[in-house]
Design a protein around this motif. Structure first.
Motif, PDB file in Angstrom:
ATOM      1  N   ILE A 126     -81.078 -60.195  88.717  1.00  0.00           N
ATOM      2  CA  ILE A 126     -81.536 -59.090  89.554  1.00  0.00           C
ATOM      3  C   ILE A 126     -81.394 -59.440  91.033  1.00  0.00           C
ATOM      4  O   ILE A 126     -80.968 -58.605  91.850  1.00  0.00           O
ATOM      5  CB  ILE A 126     -83.000 -58.737  89.205  1.00  0.00           C
ATOM      6  CG1 ILE A 126     -83.052 -57.963  87.886  1.00  0.00           C
ATOM      7  CG2 ILE A 126     -83.644 -57.914  90.320  1.00  0.00           C
ATOM      8  CD1 ILE A 126     -84.449 -57.681  87.398  1.00  0.00           C
ATOM      9  N   ALA A 127     -81.735 -60.672  91.404  1.00  0.00           N
ATOM     10  CA  ALA A 127     -81.595 -61.097  92.796  1.00  0.00           C
ATOM     11  C   ALA A 127     -80.140 -61.018  93.252  1.00  0.00           C
ATOM     12  O   ALA A 127     -79.849 -60.575  94.375  1.00  0.00           O
ATOM     13  CB  ALA A 127     -82.135 -62.508  92.971  1.00  0.00           C
ATOM     14  N   LEU A 128     -79.222 -61.415  92.389  1.00  0.00           N
ATOM     15  CA  LEU A 128     -77.796 -61.352  92.737  1.00  0.00           C
ATOM     16  C   LEU A 128     -77.316 -59.910  92.857  1.00  0.00           C
ATOM     17  O   LEU A 128     -76.507 -59.585  93.733  1.00  0.00           O
ATOM     18  CB  LEU A 128     -76.971 -62.099  91.678  1.00  0.00           C
ATOM     19  CG  LEU A 128     -77.204 -63.610  91.606  1.00  0.00           C
ATOM     20  CD1 LEU A 128     -76.384 -64.227  90.480  1.00  0.00           C
ATOM     21  CD2 LEU A 128     -76.863 -64.283  92.934  1.00  0.00           C
ATOM     22  N   VAL A 129     -77.827 -59.028  91.978  1.00  0.00           N
ATOM     23  CA  VAL A 129     -77.465 -57.613  92.056  1.00  0.00           C
ATOM     24  C   VAL A 129     -78.001 -57.002  93.349  1.00  0.00           C
ATOM     25  O   VAL A 129     -77.315 -56.208  94.010  1.00  0.00           O
ATOM     26  CB  VAL A 129     -78.004 -56.849  90.829  1.00  0.00           C
ATOM     27  CG1 VAL A 129     -77.878 -55.333  91.032  1.00  0.00           C
ATOM     28  CG2 VAL A 129     -77.252 -57.264  89.575  1.00  0.00           C
ATOM     29  N   ASP A 181     -75.094 -47.996  83.327  1.00  0.00           N
ATOM     30  CA  ASP A 181     -74.433 -46.891  84.026  1.00  0.00           C
ATOM     31  C   ASP A 181     -74.700 -46.898  85.531  1.00  0.00           C
ATOM     32  O   ASP A 181     -73.776 -46.927  86.347  1.00  0.00           O
ATOM     33  CB  ASP A 181     -74.876 -45.552  83.424  1.00  0.00           C
ATOM     34  CG  ASP A 181     -74.296 -45.326  82.031  1.00  0.00           C
ATOM     35  OD1 ASP A 181     -73.442 -46.137  81.626  1.00  0.00           O
ATOM     36  OD2 ASP A 181     -74.698 -44.363  81.360  1.00  0.00           O
ATOM     37  N   ASP A 182     -75.975 -46.858  85.911  1.00  0.00           N
ATOM     38  CA  ASP A 182     -76.306 -46.813  87.344  1.00  0.00           C
ATOM     39  C   ASP A 182     -75.983 -48.129  88.034  1.00  0.00           C
ATOM     40  O   ASP A 182     -75.634 -48.138  89.224  1.00  0.00           O
ATOM     41  CB  ASP A 182     -77.781 -46.478  87.531  1.00  0.00           C
ATOM     42  CG  ASP A 182     -78.076 -45.006  87.268  1.00  0.00           C
ATOM     43  OD1 ASP A 182     -77.103 -44.231  87.126  1.00  0.00           O
ATOM     44  OD2 ASP A 182     -79.259 -44.641  87.188  1.00  0.00           O
ATOM     45  N   LEU A 183     -76.089 -49.229  87.311  1.00  0.00           N
ATOM     46  CA  LEU A 183     -75.736 -50.528  87.894  1.00  0.00           C
ATOM     47  C   LEU A 183     -74.264 -50.572  88.271  1.00  0.00           C
ATOM     48  O   LEU A 183     -73.896 -51.025  89.362  1.00  0.00           O
ATOM     49  CB  LEU A 183     -76.062 -51.654  86.902  1.00  0.00           C
ATOM     50  CG  LEU A 183     -77.540 -52.008  86.740  1.00  0.00           C
ATOM     51  CD1 LEU A 183     -77.735 -52.878  85.501  1.00  0.00           C
ATOM     52  CD2 LEU A 183     -78.064 -52.723  87.972  1.00  0.00           C
ATOM     53  N   VAL A 184     -73.419 -50.089  87.365  1.00  0.00           N
ATOM     54  CA  VAL A 184     -71.977 -50.072  87.634  1.00  0.00           C
ATOM     55  C   VAL A 184     -71.663 -49.122  88.789  1.00  0.00           C
ATOM     56  O   VAL A 184     -70.830 -49.417  89.654  1.00  0.00           O
ATOM     57  CB  VAL A 184     -71.203 -49.672  86.366  1.00  0.00           C
ATOM     58  CG1 VAL A 184     -69.721 -49.444  86.681  1.00  0.00           C
ATOM     59  CG2 VAL A 184     -71.343 -50.744  85.291  1.00  0.00           C
ATOM     60  N   LYS A 185     -72.342 -47.960  88.805  1.00  0.00           N
ATOM     61  CA  LYS A 185     -72.134 -47.011  89.900  1.00  0.00           C
ATOM     62  C   LYS A 185     -72.532 -47.635  91.239  1.00  0.00           C
ATOM     63  O   LYS A 185     -71.851 -47.441  92.255  1.00  0.00           O
ATOM     64  CB  LYS A 185     -72.944 -45.743  89.653  1.00  0.00           C
ATOM     65  CG  LYS A 185     -72.416 -44.874  88.527  1.00  0.00           C
ATOM     66  CD  LYS A 185     -73.305 -43.654  88.320  1.00  0.00           C
ATOM     67  CE  LYS A 185     -72.818 -42.795  87.164  1.00  0.00           C
ATOM     68  NZ  LYS A 185     -73.705 -41.627  86.930  1.00  0.00           N
ATOM     69  N   ASN A 186     -73.637 -48.367  91.245  1.00  0.00           N
ATOM     70  CA  ASN A 186     -74.102 -49.011  92.473  1.00  0.00           C
ATOM     71  C   ASN A 186     -73.088 -50.036  92.982  1.00  0.00           C
ATOM     72  O   ASN A 186     -72.700 -50.015  94.158  1.00  0.00           O
ATOM     73  CB  ASN A 186     -75.447 -49.696  92.225  1.00  0.00           C
ATOM     74  CG  ASN A 186     -75.956 -50.438  93.449  1.00  0.00           C
ATOM     75  OD1 ASN A 186     -75.875 -49.950  94.570  1.00  0.00           O
ATOM     76  ND2 ASN A 186     -76.476 -51.634  93.232  1.00  0.00           N
TER      77      ASN A 186
END
Length: 311
Positions: free
Chosen positions: A206-209, A280-285
């Protein structure tokens, strides 16, 4: 290694001379960077950035946020109350008393909308404009860094700061969470139980994202930094743009445009605490951040490589 020492790693090649504009003049001499010269320049930029009092103050503020959140939750729950009565607080705040690891997620959710992008905006905005204002930009180009090489080094430095700033928040939150609350297995948003080790791994992911979510801000700040010779103006403009876009992202009438605003999917990192993970939203981000990096990075390169450097 100082910048003067970094410049000493360049080799002299007869036949041309490097000038501030990055052009060559036939018949003179130019110093061509040795293979380790770029690494030396990057190391010098990283050390210079981290040692600035402004940078240390920003990191100190970021480290203090988890401390304040942790203490506030501890005081509020001392009598057996819940951490969040209204449900309007940062994500995961109601779970902190059950497991201190949730303070990491809460601190990142609390700092991502303002504190982290503000810090990155300050560092990115000062990257080029600060050198121009201090009168060292022309020297760096004659060293010779080359405009493209220098711009890439500056952007890499800003990205390294994104990772550093995010890890400062995460590590501070983990330490405070371990001191004030119990640690152990934790329950995901989906209701499944995972081990503390797996939870710790997800916290790192999560920190890396979150750090990757700041790529767009870093590119925007770097572009703004190429437009002016005032570091203060560039920093203020970048932070102002970040705040403005976030306000626009909250206006319902702009819902058709909001998926294209860089902060729109910032809090999607919470999906990493689902089981299975919602991608889904992670990839979009991440895709949106890459798009902003490409657009504003290209704009910064186009501006910087054609800019008349006089300082």
């Amino acid at each position: 290694m100082s910048r003067a020492e970094t410049a000493a790693g360049a080799e002299t090649v007869p036949g041309s001379e490097s000038v501030a504009g990055g052009e060559s003049v036939p018949g003179s001499a130019v110093r061509r960077p040795s293979p380790l010269w770029t690494f030396g320049l990057l190391r010098s930029e990283l050390v210079t950035t981290v040692r600035r009092w402004r940078t240390l103050a920003l990191l100190g503020v970021l480290a203090a946020v988890p401390v304040l959140v942790g203490i506030a939750v501890k005081i509020q729950t001392r009598g057996g109350g819940t951490a969040d009565h209204s449900g309007q607080g940062p994500a995961f705040i109601s779970q902190i008393t059950n497991n201190g690891l949730f303070l990491v997620f809460t601190a990142l959710a609390a700092t991502l909308p303002f504190f982290l992008p503000m810090a990155v905006g300050v560092v990115a905005g000062d990257a080029i404009a600060g050198e121009a204002g201090a009168g060292t930009l022309r020297y760096l180009l004659v060293a010779p860094a080359g405009r493209t090489r220098l711009l890439l080094t500056k952007y890499t430095t800003v990205m390294a700061f994104c990772v550093l700033a995010t890890l400062v928040v995460a590590v501070s939150a983990l330490l405070v969470g371990a001191l004030l609350f119990p640690l152990g297995d934790l329950t995901t948003i989906s209701g499944t139980r995972i081990s503390f080790a797996e939870g710790l791994g997800r916290a790192l992911l999560i920190a890396l994202v979150v750090a990757a979510s700041l790529v767009g801000v870093a590119a925007l700040g770097l572009f703004v930094s190429t437009l002016t010779g005032s570091g203060i103006a560039a920093m203020a403009t970048t932070v102002g743009l970040v705040i403005t876009v976030q306000i626009l992202d909250q206006i319902p009438q702009l819902h058709a445009l909001q998926p294209y605003f860089f902060p729109h999917y910032w809090l999607s990192f919470a999906d990493l605490m689902r089981d299975p993970v919602y991608w889904d939203d992670l990839v979009k981000n991440l895709g949106l951040q890459a798009l902003y990096a490409a657009v504003f990075g290209s704009a910064a390169w186009a501006r910087f490589t054609t800019k008349d450097i006089s300082a």
